[in-house]
Write a protein that holds these residues in place. Structure first.
Motif, PDB file in Angstrom:
ATOM      1  N   GLN A 100       4.752  -1.756   4.627  1.00 45.31           N
ATOM      2  CA  GLN A 100       3.664  -2.603   4.157  1.00 45.31           C
ATOM      3  C   GLN A 100       2.301  -2.002   4.468  1.00 45.31           C
ATOM      4  OE1 GLN A 100       4.525  -6.477   5.915  1.00 45.31           O
ATOM      5  NE2 GLN A 100       5.492  -7.145   4.015  1.00 45.31           N
ATOM      6  N   THR A 110       2.626  -5.083  -2.077  1.00 39.72           N
ATOM      7  CA  THR A 110       3.672  -5.698  -1.257  1.00 39.72           C
ATOM      8  C   THR A 110       4.194  -6.967  -1.910  1.00 39.72           C
ATOM      9  OG1 THR A 110       2.731  -4.808   0.792  1.00 39.72           O
ATOM     10  CG2 THR A 110       4.183  -6.710   0.986  1.00 39.72           C
ATOM     11  N   SER A 131       5.141 -11.000   5.135  1.00 36.84           N
ATOM     12  CA  SER A 131       5.269 -10.172   6.340  1.00 36.84           C
ATOM     13  C   SER A 131       6.423 -10.609   7.221  1.00 36.84           C
ATOM     14  CB  SER A 131       3.964 -10.220   7.150  1.00 36.84           C
ATOM     15  OG  SER A 131       3.668 -11.551   7.540  1.00 36.84           O
TER      16      SER A 131
END
Length: 372
Positions: free
Chosen positions: A110, A118, A168
């Motif tokens: 990332q 992403t 994330s």
């Protein structure tokens, strides 16, 4: 044994259709126990309440903010382990044992990509999961409407996996990769499934449970080459984890806090609650969501297919993990299996009818021998 009935939704009878009456009654009793056990979710602890106040995001989504901070630090040129250690200390997280540090795979990837890329990659992966499962499920259903229902249920299980704010989160990516690996695996073609299983482990090492299940089932079924493939993937993870543990030891101090442990012992109800919180069932009352989770597991148990056996074994293993070692603040472990669990509801009509028929039907075939 009861006379087989024509399938309702599926293209073939479920595994319950072949049961003898005594066995069917035992399975029916176990199903009733499963429904009752799922109700323990009503008293199981859950995660802390969320305020939904943007100003309180650091508290409401502390883990997400932590991973975003780590990605930002690596993108800025920092060393992953040094950045992660500092972020954990700042957030008052434990730094020992080494498993409190995630593997650097996701953060490194990332950090090398623009944030928009992403999110795009996450959407592409989610679309690949939908397509792979559509192809895999299409032969299982006799008509288009039940297949469409199964795909809607798959989308309901993936509701949390297309939220950019969770990009994330390691479990989001690992859960999609496990779902893709499951759909791609076939008797004659398993290399791609092993590859995606390995990637899932490198993103979140607890995906090794899934890979281990696939290896064991391949070995039990006599598929030695496939079992070796899954075993080599686990071996590769072991090598990576050794290097990871060494790198963590270089940045951790003796005064850093240690984890309180993961022996939560919250029981089966906690697993059921995590499934409801990780899917579209979060929109339903908890009592209804709990029953639907139990029905989904029952549906998977009924579908007579190798994929169903592997999916059910995966669900059962993560259920044990969450029941024994999960804590209220680690409910997100359920994301590892959330994408596909609700698909089991599409198998329930046939499974329930076949099981009831096998357990209740009193018809018998009488053979009369005539001597002339």
């Amino acid at each position: 044994m009861a006379r087989p009935q024509p399938p309702l939704w599926l293209a073939a009878p479920t595994r319950f259709a072949a049961l003898k009456r005594p066995t069917a009654r035992i399975v029916l009793a176990l199903f009733a126990i499963l429904l009752v056990a799922s109700m323990s979710a009503l008293v199981s602890p859950g995660p802390p309440p969320v305020s939904h106040d943007p100003a309180q995001r650091a508290d409401d989504e502390a883990d997400v903010v932590l991973y975003e901070t780590i990605v930002a630090g690596v993108r800025g040129g920092g060393d992953y382990y040094a950045v992660t250690a500092q972020a954990l200390r700042t957030g008052n997280y434990p730094l020992r044992p080494f498993v409190t540090f995630r593997l650097p795979t996701l953060a490194t990837v990332q950090a090398a990509m623009p944030p928009g890329a992403t999110i795009l990659l996450l959407y592409v992966l989610a679309a690949a999961v939908m397509l792979a499962w559509f192809i895999r499920l299409r032969p299982a259903f006799a008509r288009a409407p039940p297949l469409a229902i199964a795909m809607v249920l798959l989308a309901g299980g993936m509701m949390a996996f297309v939220q950019p704010a969770l990009a994330s989160f390691h479990e989001v990516w690992a859960g999609l990769l496990i779902a893709l690996s499951l759909a791609l695996r076939r008797r004659e073609r398993w290399v791609e499934a092993v590859a995606f299983g390995l990637i899932a482990m490198l993103v979140r090492e607890t995906a090794a449970l899934f890979v281990g299940i696939m290896a064991v089932l391949a070995l039990v079924e006599g598929r030695r080459r496939e079992a070796i493939g899954w075993g080599l993937a686990i071996l590769a993870l072991g090598v990576v984890v050794l290097f990871h543990a060494h790198a963590v030891s270089l940045v951790v101090r003796s005064i850093d806090p240690a984890s309180p442990g993961w022996a939560g012992m919250l029981g089966f109800g906690f697993f059921v609650k995590t499934m409801s919180l990780s899917t579209a069932l979060n929109l339903a009352p908890m009592w209804l969501a709990a029953l639907l989770v139990a029905l989904a597991l029952f549906g998977w148990a009924g579908w007579n297919d190798e994929l169903a056996l592997r999916a059910l074994a995966t669900f059962a293993t993560y259920a044990v993990l969450l029941s024994l070692f999960g804590r209220p603040d680690t409910f997100y472990w359920g994301l590892m299996i959330a994408p596909t669990i609700l698909v089991g509801l599409a198998f329930v009509p046939d499974a329930l009818r076949d099981l009831a028929t096998a357990a209740i039907d009193r018809r018998r075939i009488i053979v009369t021998r005539m001597v002339r």
